[in-house]
Design a protein around this motif. Structure first.
Motif, PDB file in Angstrom:
ATOM      1  N   ASN A 394       0.823  -1.204   0.000  1.00 15.14           N
ATOM      2  CA  ASN A 394       0.000   0.000   0.000  1.00 15.14           C
ATOM      3  C   ASN A 394       0.861   1.259   0.000  1.00 15.14           C
ATOM      4  O   ASN A 394       0.589   2.216  -0.742  1.00 15.14           O
ATOM      5  CB  ASN A 394      -0.923  -0.006   1.214  1.00 15.14           C
ATOM      6  N   THR A 395       1.912   1.269   0.828  1.00 13.47           N
ATOM      7  CA  THR A 395       2.794   2.440   0.842  1.00 13.47           C
ATOM      8  C   THR A 395       3.560   2.568  -0.467  1.00 13.47           C
ATOM      9  O   THR A 395       3.862   3.686  -0.903  1.00 13.47           O
ATOM     10  CB  THR A 395       3.790   2.325   2.011  1.00 13.47           C
ATOM     11  N   ARG A 396       3.839   1.445  -1.117  1.00 18.87           N
ATOM     12  CA  ARG A 396       4.513   1.519  -2.410  1.00 18.87           C
ATOM     13  C   ARG A 396       3.602   2.189  -3.452  1.00 18.87           C
ATOM     14  O   ARG A 396       4.046   2.998  -4.257  1.00 18.87           O
ATOM     15  CB  ARG A 396       4.905   0.115  -2.873  1.00 18.87           C
ATOM     16  N   ARG A 397       2.308   1.858  -3.416  1.00 20.32           N
ATOM     17  CA  ARG A 397       1.362   2.508  -4.337  1.00 20.32           C
ATOM     18  C   ARG A 397       1.234   3.991  -4.035  1.00 20.32           C
ATOM     19  O   ARG A 397       1.183   4.818  -4.960  1.00 20.32           O
ATOM     20  CB  ARG A 397      -0.002   1.818  -4.239  1.00 20.32           C
ATOM     21  N   GLN A 398       1.181   4.324  -2.738  1.00 15.81           N
ATOM     22  CA  GLN A 398       1.098   5.737  -2.385  1.00 15.81           C
ATOM     23  C   GLN A 398       2.345   6.492  -2.817  1.00 15.81           C
ATOM     24  O   GLN A 398       2.274   7.663  -3.223  1.00 15.81           O
ATOM     25  CB  GLN A 398       0.916   5.868  -0.865  1.00 15.81           C
ATOM     26  N   LEU A 399       3.481   5.825  -2.770  1.00 16.68           N
ATOM     27  CA  LEU A 399       4.720   6.459  -3.207  1.00 16.68           C
ATOM     28  C   LEU A 399       4.686   6.737  -4.700  1.00 16.68           C
ATOM     29  O   LEU A 399       5.164   7.774  -5.171  1.00 16.68           O
ATOM     30  CB  LEU A 399       5.909   5.564  -2.854  1.00 16.68           C
ATOM     31  N   THR A 400       4.123   5.827  -5.459  1.00 14.94           N
ATOM     32  CA  THR A 400       3.987   6.042  -6.903  1.00 14.94           C
ATOM     33  C   THR A 400       3.082   7.222  -7.194  1.00 14.94           C
ATOM     34  O   THR A 400       3.356   8.041  -8.082  1.00 14.94           O
ATOM     35  CB  THR A 400       3.441   4.771  -7.566  1.00 14.94           C
ATOM     36  N   LEU A 401       1.981   7.331  -6.432  1.00 11.61           N
ATOM     37  CA  LEU A 401       1.054   8.442  -6.647  1.00 11.61           C
ATOM     38  C   LEU A 401       1.672   9.791  -6.275  1.00 11.61           C
ATOM     39  O   LEU A 401       1.309  10.825  -6.842  1.00 11.61           O
ATOM     40  CB  LEU A 401      -0.214   8.220  -5.816  1.00 11.61           C
ATOM     41  N   SER A 402       2.599   9.767  -5.310  1.00 10.50           N
ATOM     42  CA  SER A 402       3.197  11.029  -4.855  1.00 10.50           C
ATOM     43  C   SER A 402       4.304  11.528  -5.783  1.00 10.50           C
ATOM     44  O   SER A 402       4.839  12.617  -5.555  1.00 10.50           O
ATOM     45  CB  SER A 402       3.763  10.858  -3.438  1.00 10.50           C
TER      46      SER A 402
END
Length: 464
Positions: A394-402
């Motif tokens: 989940n944090t990896r996906r959020q990192l991509t979005l950021s």
């Protein structure tokens, strides 16, 4: 896709980004972003890397020291009980004052009757001991024989208990390392948020300056100027709050590494997201193999088994090889002064009304509890690993979005070119730089969230 993070260090003190609000045009974008330039002004503070923080915590953390002392205590207890296999020596000495007048009567002929002399003594003889100081010494040396088997079982149980204490120490170490990592990333995250707010301060100061100028020209209303005042005050208060959060996070990290909470330092930049991760099945297998709580649960099963066998061994009579020596002093030679014996001693409780049987059943029930605990501990470990894997993804996906700071950086370049040609106000450039700092902060926060989740995963699989 991998992203390059900032290479400069983040610090715990305020930057001086307000230099841009003095009416000076910003310099070329060939220099690093504004937030990074401000962070460099605190380079005089000592830098604390994550590896150094973990190393200092392992050496100085209070919880780890307590866990280490628990292991030392368990080792001392084992060493003390190992001496029970050797001969038990007891020396009892008594020095006292007689308060009575004891006497011994020898009946006539008690020493024999002879033809030449007749009975000896010829009449009853009484020997009285006056009230005076007397003494006795009793020495007993007993080497256990039949209880060696029971002692062996008890020592094996204590050895397993010591190993379980070591596993508790290893678990505490994993928890402390995880806490240090999370605290370190919390400092980075709080400092990133502070830097973003500081980067936006010149924009609000410039807006307030323009509002004051325009109000003097009566081109805006008084409410517009009051709104600019309120916005400037709001961002200044937000910077103060963010500074407090940075201080709290740094004090928490200082406490975890076991040093003075007032110690000032700067933290190093964090790495890119780690993309090389094993499969969840492989991490689950490593968790069952490495986790200290799983190992301890298995040790507790063996320890309970040895405890039960040792309890059953109490049915064996206590047979020892014994040497005894007894002597008296100042008893008028009435009592024997030196008595020494060597032989076998037996101590046995043939009937205990079922006490030992019930105690043995209690030990067996404890062993069954330990077996059930192994399964529960393994399932809890697997659940923790799977949840940590999901959180990491989940944090990896959020990192991509950021990862949107590329557009913000390009906008700063475009607005700066317009400022040079006087097509837009410098306030627009401040706004663009504020947006860039905000995007950088969001990416940094997403990156720290990823590494927090990565630290939790490492703890879940039992690795530092």
């Amino acid at each position: 896709m991998k992203r390059r993070t900032r290479t400069t260090c983040l610090a715990f003190t305020f930057g001086t980004l307000a230099l841009l609000a003095r009416g000076q045009n910003p310099v070329s974008l060939s220099s690093p972003p504004t937030v990074e330039r401000a962070a460099g002004q605190t380079s005089n503070l000592p830098e604390l890397t994550l590896e150094q923080a973990v190393e200092q915590a392992v050496a100085n953390n209070s919880s780890l020291k307590i866990a280490g002392l628990d292991t030392v205590r368990a080792a001392d207890d084992l060493a003390a009980n190992q001496t029970r296999r050797f001969a038990n020596t007891q020396v009892t000495a008594l020095g006292a004052q007689l308060v009575t007048k004891p006497s011994v009567t020898y009946p006539a002929g008690s020493l024999g009757v002879y033809s030449a002399t007749g009975p000896i003594p010829a009449t009853n003889q009484t020997v009285k001991i006056p009230r005076k100081p007397v003494g006795t010494v009793n020495v007993l040396v007993a080497q256990p024989l039949s209880t060696q088997y029971q002692l062996h079982l008890q020592l094996k149980a204590l050895e397993l208990g010591l190993e379980g204490t070591r596993q508790d120490q290893a678990k505490t170490r994993l928890e402390v390392v995880d806490q240090v990592r999370r605290a370190y990333y919390a400092v980075v995250e709080a400092q990133s948020a502070l830097d973003s707010l500081q980067a936006s301060l010149p924009y609000y100061r410039e807006s307030h300056r323009l509002a004051s100028v325009n109000r003097g020209k009566e081109t805006i209303l008084e409410s517009d100027l009051l709104n600019a005042d309120a916005q400037l005050l709001k961002i200044q208060n937000a910077i103060s709050d963010a500074s407090d959060r940075v201080a709290s996070a740094s004090e928490r990290l200082n406490d975890l590494v076991g040093r003075d909470v007032h110690t000032q330092f700067r933290v190093a930049a964090i790495n890119d997201a780690d993309t090389d991760l094993a499969t969840s099945e492989a991490m689950e297998a490593r968790a069952l193999q490495n986790r200290p709580d799983v190992k301890k649960a298995m040790l507790q099963v063996r320890q309970a088994n040895y405890d039960a066998r040792a309890k059953k061994a109490e049915y064996i009579p206590d047979v020892s090889l014994a040497f005894s020596y007894y002597t008296t002093a100042n008893f008028e030679n009435v009592f024997p002064s030196n008595v020494g014996t060597v032989g076998m001693s037996l101590r046995w409780e043939p009937w205990d009304w079922g006490r030992r049987h019930q105690e043995y059943q209690e030990k067996r029930a404890k062993e069954e509890q330990a077996k059930v605990g192994v399964g529960a501990t393994e399932r809890a470990a697997l659940l923790e690993v799977r949840n940590a894997c999901r959180q990491l993804e989940n944090t990896r996906r959020q990192l991509t979005l950021s990862n949107a700071n590329g557009a913000a950086r390009q906008k700063v370049k475009e607005v700066q070119e317009k400022v040079k040609s006087e097509a837009v106000l410098s306030r627009d450039l401040y706004q663009a730089q504020s947006d860039l700092a905000s995007a950088d902060s969001q990416q940094q926060q997403a990156l720290t969230a990823f590494w927090k989740a990565r630290a939790d995963l490492k703890k879940a699989i039992g690795e530092e």
